[in-house]
Design a protein around this motif. Sequence first.
Motif, PDB file in Angstrom:
ATOM      1  N   ALA A  36       0.856  -1.469   0.016  1.00 50.63           N
ATOM      2  CA  ALA A  36       0.023  -0.040  -0.036  1.00 50.63           C
ATOM      3  C   ALA A  36       0.944   1.209  -0.106  1.00 50.63           C
ATOM      4  O   ALA A  36       0.633   2.268  -0.529  1.00 50.63           O
ATOM      5  N   THR A  37       1.868   1.150   0.674  1.00 48.75           N
ATOM      6  CA  THR A  37       3.124   2.296   0.777  1.00 48.75           C
ATOM      7  C   THR A  37       4.365   1.811   0.730  1.00 48.75           C
ATOM      8  O   THR A  37       4.604   0.525   1.046  1.00 48.75           O
ATOM      9  N   GLU A  38       5.419   2.539   0.639  1.00 45.84           N
ATOM     10  CA  GLU A  38       6.959   2.127   0.786  1.00 45.84           C
ATOM     11  C   GLU A  38       6.983   1.326   1.913  1.00 45.84           C
ATOM     12  O   GLU A  38       6.791   2.234   2.776  1.00 45.84           O
ATOM     13  N   VAL A 104       1.805  -4.261   8.461  1.00 48.15           N
ATOM     14  CA  VAL A 104       2.478  -3.081   8.944  1.00 48.15           C
ATOM     15  C   VAL A 104       2.603  -2.219   8.032  1.00 48.15           C
ATOM     16  O   VAL A 104       3.457  -2.383   7.182  1.00 48.15           O
ATOM     17  N   VAL A 105       1.738  -1.189   7.741  1.00 44.85           N
ATOM     18  CA  VAL A 105       1.643  -0.195   6.772  1.00 44.85           C
ATOM     19  C   VAL A 105       2.278   1.080   7.202  1.00 44.85           C
ATOM     20  O   VAL A 105       1.485   1.953   8.019  1.00 44.85           O
ATOM     21  N   PRO A 106       3.501   1.614   6.739  1.00 43.96           N
ATOM     22  CA  PRO A 106       3.965   2.807   7.004  1.00 43.96           C
ATOM     23  C   PRO A 106       3.098   3.975   6.408  1.00 43.96           C
ATOM     24  O   PRO A 106       2.821   3.668   5.255  1.00 43.96           O
ATOM     25  N   GLY A 110       0.979  13.024   3.106  1.00 49.09           N
ATOM     26  CA  GLY A 110       0.233  12.988   1.623  1.00 49.09           C
ATOM     27  C   GLY A 110       0.258  11.691   0.780  1.00 49.09           C
ATOM     28  O   GLY A 110      -0.083  11.723  -0.398  1.00 49.09           O
ATOM     29  N   ASP A 111       0.658  10.518   1.440  1.00 46.53           N
ATOM     30  CA  ASP A 111       0.683   9.167   0.672  1.00 46.53           C
ATOM     31  C   ASP A 111      -0.750   9.148   0.226  1.00 46.53           C
ATOM     32  O   ASP A 111      -1.793   9.612   1.002  1.00 46.53           O
ATOM     33  N   PRO A 112      -1.012   8.214  -0.628  1.00 48.70           N
ATOM     34  CA  PRO A 112      -2.467   8.108  -1.450  1.00 48.70           C
ATOM     35  C   PRO A 112      -3.168   7.018  -0.784  1.00 48.70           C
ATOM     36  O   PRO A 112      -4.053   6.557  -1.200  1.00 48.70           O
ATOM     37  N   CYS A 113      -2.399   6.225   0.198  1.00 48.08           N
ATOM     38  CA  CYS A 113      -3.305   5.193   0.729  1.00 48.08           C
ATOM     39  C   CYS A 113      -4.456   5.448   1.593  1.00 48.08           C
ATOM     40  O   CYS A 113      -4.543   6.394   2.344  1.00 48.08           O
TER      41      CYS A 113
END
Length: 141
Positions: A36-38, A104-106, A110-113
């Motif tokens: 979902a994110t980096e 575990v989603v960092p 402004g991230d698009p998740c």
Amino acid sequence: MASSECAFCRVVAGELPSTVIAEEERAIAFMDVLPATEGHLLVVPRTHTRDLLSAEPADLAACVLLAQRMARLLRDRLGASGVNLVQSSGAAAWQTVFHLYLHVVPRYPGDPCRLPWIPSHGDPAKIAAAAARLTSDEPLT
């Protein structure tokens, strides 16, 4: 006991390729291949456990503690300013692999998740009724 059909058991056994970040006696953390994110990673118990409801307390504790360690690592190494810990038990809750796992989603400014749930104010009476049922002394059925 491992399940030969379970993708996460196969990751734990080294039969499927994965990018392992940390290994402990009861749990393992590896990168999610659909991030979902980096830095999005998964934490799973080494023992096959279908979901949260069937987890042995020691396995669950090991997973949560490893997830906390990974959250700190994401903050310190990737600059995450927040973390979502997501666990789904059952198909209705979006569980897709039937082996207990914690996302575990960092999170970054402004991230698009976006999670599927959009918070909105609940009905106070319904909230109170649910709380009353949860705190009731009536025996569970």
